[in-house]
Design a protein around this motif. Structure first.
Motif, short mmCIF file in Angstrom:
data_model
loop_
_atom_site.label_atom_id
_atom_site.label_comp_id
_atom_site.label_asym_id
_atom_site.label_seq_id
_atom_site.Cartn_x
_atom_site.Cartn_y
_atom_site.Cartn_z
N LEU A 229 0.83 -1.20 0.00
CA LEU A 229 0.00 0.00 0.00
C LEU A 229 0.87 1.25 0.00
O LEU A 229 1.93 1.27 0.60
N PRO A 230 0.39 2.33 -0.65
CA PRO A 230 1.10 3.59 -0.56
C PRO A 230 1.12 4.05 0.90
O PRO A 230 0.23 3.73 1.68
N MET A 231 2.13 4.82 1.24
CA MET A 231 2.36 5.28 2.59
C MET A 231 1.09 5.69 3.34
O MET A 231 0.75 5.13 4.38
N GLU A 232 0.36 6.68 2.77
CA GLU A 232 -0.77 7.26 3.49
C GLU A 232 -1.82 6.20 3.80
O GLU A 232 -2.45 6.21 4.85
N PHE A 233 -1.96 5.28 2.84
CA PHE A 233 -2.98 4.26 2.98
C PHE A 233 -2.57 3.19 3.97
O PHE A 233 -3.39 2.62 4.67
N ALA A 234 -1.28 2.91 4.00
CA ALA A 234 -0.80 1.86 4.90
C ALA A 234 -1.15 2.22 6.33
O ALA A 234 -1.56 1.36 7.11
N VAL A 235 -1.01 3.51 6.64
CA VAL A 235 -1.32 3.96 7.99
C VAL A 235 -2.81 3.76 8.26
O VAL A 235 -3.21 3.21 9.28
N GLU A 236 -3.62 4.19 7.29
CA GLU A 236 -5.06 4.06 7.46
C GLU A 236 -5.48 2.59 7.56
O GLU A 236 -6.32 2.22 8.38
N ALA A 237 -4.84 1.76 6.74
CA ALA A 237 -5.19 0.34 6.75
C ALA A 237 -4.88 -0.28 8.09
O ALA A 237 -5.66 -1.07 8.62
N GLN A 238 -3.74 0.10 8.64
CA GLN A 238 -3.38 -0.46 9.93
C GLN A 238 -4.38 -0.03 11.00
O GLN A 238 -4.79 -0.82 11.85
N LYS A 239 -4.80 1.24 10.89
CA LYS A 239 -5.80 1.75 11.83
C LYS A 239 -7.09 0.94 11.71
O LYS A 239 -7.72 0.60 12.70
N LEU A 240 -7.45 0.65 10.46
CA LEU A 240 -8.68 -0.11 10.23
C LEU A 240 -8.60 -1.51 10.81
O LEU A 240 -9.55 -2.00 11.42
N LEU A 241 -7.48 -2.16 10.61
CA LEU A 241 -7.29 -3.49 11.19
C LEU A 241 -7.49 -3.40 12.69
O LEU A 241 -8.11 -4.26 13.30
N ILE B 243 -9.32 -1.23 14.35
CA ILE B 243 -10.72 -1.08 14.72
C ILE B 243 -11.46 -2.39 14.53
O ILE B 243 -12.23 -2.83 15.38
N SER B 244 -11.22 -3.06 13.39
CA SER B 244 -11.96 -4.28 13.08
C SER B 244 -11.68 -5.37 14.09
O SER B 244 -12.53 -6.18 14.40
N LEU B 245 -10.47 -5.43 14.55
CA LEU B 245 -10.14 -6.49 15.50
C LEU B 245 -9.80 -5.87 16.84
O LEU B 245 -8.91 -6.31 17.54
N GLU B 246 -10.53 -4.80 17.15
CA GLU B 246 -10.20 -4.05 18.35
C GLU B 246 -10.10 -4.96 19.57
O GLU B 246 -10.89 -5.87 19.77
N GLY B 247 -9.08 -4.71 20.36
CA GLY B 247 -8.90 -5.55 21.53
C GLY B 247 -7.84 -6.60 21.28
O GLY B 247 -7.21 -7.10 22.19
N SER B 248 -7.65 -6.95 20.00
CA SER B 248 -6.63 -7.95 19.76
C SER B 248 -5.47 -7.39 18.94
O SER B 248 -4.43 -8.00 18.84
N VAL B 249 -5.67 -6.22 18.36
CA VAL B 249 -4.59 -5.62 17.58
C VAL B 249 -4.19 -4.32 18.26
O VAL B 249 -5.01 -3.44 18.46
N GLY B 250 -2.96 -4.20 18.63
CA GLY B 250 -2.53 -3.04 19.39
C GLY B 250 -1.95 -1.94 18.55
O GLY B 250 -1.58 -2.12 17.45
#
Lengths: 406, 485
Positions: B464-476, B478-485
């Protein structure tokens, strides 16, 4: 008039029981599967079921020399000629009889057809605590021209028993024939079963084979499918694990040439926890041959701690050969280790060059590499006669004469 | 020991399953909507509202008639109540359409929406150097950087503008990769699409910035049917990003988009998606049905690379594909698909090798948690003429929790003997020994899971391009909140 009309007419004159009639009607309603059926996406029956077949076998006498020619040389033999059981061995603790009907069918037209109309086959019942020392060889011969034959077989293995079986279907009618073969195997607790299928038939022969294996606790079952020839082969191999600590092993070789076709469908249903399955299918395709592989592994929700492995490797040795492969995993439990791998490729040019630069001819060099490719499966065969035969057939198909055996 | 572990695992799962959708707000903007339902008149209304030329109306009507004859596909391994296509609003546009070139005139409400989404246009303009086209409820509302791009000859605008201003390009390419009759949803989209993005990169031009589209469904009961058409002319290069969100609503919203990519000789397209449609609540109520057809065609020496991070939607049905038509062309597919709660995803790719020496790579990573089902469905087809072709596929699934499922349906078809295909798939859960190893070294269970999940997805996130990689990680996160730090 196609096969289905033939069968409908045939069934009218049979005195079918009410239940059988229902099953047969269901078959007629479904008809033979077509390419739009997901399970038959790559395999077409269209031409096969369009032909005319003879539904009434004509019984012929068989010469011992013919039996010996096709036999592996194993002592205990069951021999069928044109659907009739002509020979069966006496083995302690083992009851071998002819056809006896039983209720088991899959939800597909072809096994319904078998269930409704089949009148031939074997029944093997092995008592408790019996280790059958020598393998049992089962030979099916057909001399009836253009026959459509159906076999319906059943094997029940009692607790703690062991057995090895080799099956071979041979067509000697020199005509276009079709066989619908159905085998049901029940493996009770702590049994060990090895079932070998030699499929080395004539160019005009067609075979649809279905094998359902039900495994109980602590049982180990291995099925080896060795395909060296046949105009059309479809194998449905289904395992159902119903107890913990079961192991299901499947190995296969398809070595095809001319315009031969082989389709291997396997399905392992892991219903209980702590079980294993292992699958290894190797395909070698020469000339205009075609291969299909569909391997499905299902792990049900409560079947934890499953270890399932599946590999399908294919060598395309001719530009007109094709392969369609569909390895499939359906997993509903989380604590499992499942993997599958599928490769399609050719012989390594550099390895060939290496051998050629050392004076080994091209066809021998190719044969050595192909041998090596198939050896994983051939090596795993436990019956020496069968191993020898496989090596011989491999060399024969590759058109070489190697002075060593693997 | 294992009891304690089990407990923490359960707690984590509990947290995972109760995590909330961050983008579930609605925006109070007056909008211009047409009544519910689909008929020939509706198609005509959409076309006339957009003031479209006659050929476009014909195209739509043709698609509508084709759609009428088609059946909704049911081969995917998902189950959902089929949407009632007469109960969907097919056109909804924010009433106050801002002046395209000046973002300062944007409706303050809408601006707030974008700020909440994390796309502050000005900031992006300044910092990230990304040109953004925003599509809200089917209509493109803002396109930034239009002038800078125009200097290079790059056309980046909404597809309705493109129909007006560049009809020759639209006419030439629209529907060439995804024909009207391709499938049920593409036919529906072709009939009623209201907007989307259009992009044309001229010969030999390297696009100086990343192009981006943000899609949002706002109005209740609307379906979003956007259409993206991206043409990279000979020797050009472009990287394109796409993001999507929707408000939380109880009913299911329909999203049926079509994306067509055309990479002419020597062109290079990189298409990245972060899909975060509303997935429904934890009992599986509401959420977006995401039925998308994405396909690209590669001419000689061209390359198309799909990267997707899928975390949203109640039901996903999506197979970004590459048709490797030209010799030496390359197709790539990198995907992370996360399903949680009652989400269902049937996603994967198709690589159709037609040209000689064509190459394709597939890396698909699935993560299933809660009661969800994740499916990988892929096709690799090597045609007889596609000699010396090469494919490598890897699809891995990670299971979190014992009520979820993960499935793989790869189809491999090879018709010549000089090509090589490799496929491998694995399914497993995060090993207790792996977590134990981390625990031993002072890493908490939660961080350990995060570490493993991040490592597991790295192959894809790196694409992923830089800006998106950050957003994608954030999304992961949220989606797996509690298990992804």
């Amino acid at each position: 008039m196609g096969l289905i009309d033939n069968l409908a007419k045939y069934a009218q004159h049979q005195n079918l029981s009410k239940d059988k009639r229902v099953v047969f009607d269901s078959f007629i309603k479904k008809g033979f599967p077509t390419n739009s059926d997901e399970e038959w996406k790559y395999t077409s029956l269209k031409k096969i079921v369009k032909s005319e077949y003879n539904l009434f076998p004509e019984f012929s006498e068989i010469d011992n020399s013919i039996i010996n020619k096709y036999s592996l040389g194993i002592k205990d033999k069951i021999v069928f000629v044109d659907g009739n059981l002509v020979f069966s061995p006496e083995i302690k603790g083992v009851q071998i009889t002819g056809f006896s009907d039983f209720d088991c069918r899959n939800n597909d037209a072809i096994s319904e057809l078998n269930s409704a109309l089949a009148k031939s086959g074997f029944t093997i019942i092995i008592e408790k605590d019996i280790v059958v020392e020598n393998p049992i060889e089962i030979l099916f011969f057909n001399f009836t021209k253009n026959s459509f034959s159906q076999y319906r077989n059943r094997i029940i293995i009692g607790e703690n028993s062991e057995v090895k079986i080799v099956e071979n279907i041979q067509d000697l009618s020199k005509s276009s024939t079709l066989v619908n073969h159905f085998t049901h195997v029940s493996c009770n607790k702590n049994t060990k079963v090895e079932y070998n299928k030699i499929q080395n038939n004539t160019q005009e022969s067609k075979l649809i084979d279905c094998m359902n294996i039900f495994q109980n606790q602590d049982s180990v079952c291995e099925v080896n499918t060795l395909i060296f020839g046949g105009g059309f082969i479809r194998n449905n191999l289904n395992f159902e694990q119903n107890g913990s600590n079961c192991e299901s092993n499947m190995n296969g070789i398809s070595l095809l040439d001319a315009n031969q076709f082989a389709d291997n469908h396997t399905f392992v249903d892991h219903k209980t926890a702590h079980c294993r399955s292992n699958e290894m299918y190797k395909g070698i395709y020469l000339e205009d041959s075609r291969g299909v592989f569909n391997g499905k592994i299902m792990v049900r929700q409560d079947a934890q701690k499953i270890d399932a492995f599946q590999a399908n490797n294919n060598l395309l040795l001719s530009d007109n050969s094709t392969i369609d492969s569909k390895p499939q995993l359906e997993i509903y439990a989380d604590d499992v280790k499942c993997s599958h791998g599928c490769t399609i490729g050719q012989l390594d040019e550099e390895a060939l060059f290496y051998m050629r630069s050392r004076g080994i001819g091209i066809s021998e060099a190719k044969a050595v590499l192909t041998y090596a490719f198939a050896s994983e499966v051939i090596e795993s065969l436990s019956i020496p006669e069968l191993k020898n035969l496989s090596q011989k057939l491999l060399a024969h198909k590759l058109n070489v004469n190697l002075d060593f055996s693997l | 020991m294992s009891d304690i572990k089990k407990q923490t695992e359960d707690e984590l799962l509990e947290e995972v399953t109760t995590s909330e959708y961050k983008y579930g707000f609605t925006t109070d903007i007056e909008s211009d909507t047409i009544p519910k339902g689909l008929s020939e008149d509706v198609v005509r209304t959409i076309s006339s509202k957009k003031n479209e030329p006659e050929w476009m109306l014909e195209y739509r009507l043709n698609a509508y008639n084709a759609w009428l004859e088609m059946k909704e596909p049911d081969w995917a391994n998902v189950s959902y109540e089929k949407p009632n296509y007469q109960d969907v609003i097919y056109y909804s546009a924010p009433k106050q359409k801002p002046v395209l070139d000046s973002l300062d005139d944007l409706d303050p409400e809408m601006k707030k929406t974008f700020d909440k989404l994390g796309i502050s246009l000005e900031e992006q303009k300044r910092l990230a150097n990304v040109a953004v086209d925003i599509v809200m409820d089917s209509v493109s509302v803002a396109t930034s950087f239009k002038e800078t791009l125009a200097e290079k000859g790059i056309i980046f605008c909404s597809i309705s503008d493109a129909i007006q201003e560049h009809p020759e390009l639209v006419k030439k390419y629209l529907g060439t990769v995804v024909p009207v009759r391709d499938n049920f949803f593409s036919a529906l989209n072709s009939a009623v699409f209201s907007d989307g993005s259009f992009c044309y990169i001229p010969k030999g031009v390297q696009c100086p910035m990343e192009l981006s589209t943000y899609f949002r469904i706002n109005e209740a009961g609307t379906g979003q049917f956007e259409r993206t058409l991206l043409i990279a002319d000979e020797g050009s290069q472009v990287s394109y990003l796409e993001g999507c969100t929707a408000p939380m609503r109880d009913e299911n919203q329909l999203h049926a988009a079509v994306v067509e990519l055309i990479a002419l000789d020597n062109a290079d397209i990189k298409y990245s998606t972060v899909q975060n449609w509303y997935p429904g609540d934890k009992d599986g109520n509401g959420g977006v049905f995401n039925f998308v057809t994405k396909r690209g065609v590669c001419h000689k020496n061209a390359k198309i690379s799909w990267t997707q991070v899928e975390t949203g939607s109640a039901v996903t049905w999506k197979y970004p594909s590459c048709i490797l038509k030209g010799d030496n062309s390359i197709g790539e597919f990198f995907s992370v698909a996360v399903t949680n709660n009652k989400q269902q995803a049937d996603t994967g790719t198709k690589m159709v090798h037609l040209g000689k020496n064509t190459k394709s790579t597939i890396i698909a990573k699935g993560i299933s948690a809660g009661y969800s089902d994740g499916n990988y469905r892929g096709l690799v087809r090597i045609a007889k003429g596609a000699t010396n072709s090469r494919n490598f596929s890897q699809c891995d699934s990670l299971l979190m929790g014992d009520k979820c499922g993960s499935h793989t349906f790869p189809y491999i078809e090879v018709k010549n003997n000089s090509s090589q295909v490799e496929h491998e798939a694995t399914t497993s859960k995060i090993g207790e020994d792996q977590i134990f190893y981390c625990n031993q070294r002072g890493i908490g269970t939660e961080e350990a899971i995060a570490l493993i999940v991040n490592g597991y997805c790295k192959d894809v996130l790196n694409q992923l391009p830089m800006e998106f990689a950050v957003e994608a990680q954030k999304l992961l996160e949220i989606s797996l909140e509690g298990s992804v730090g």
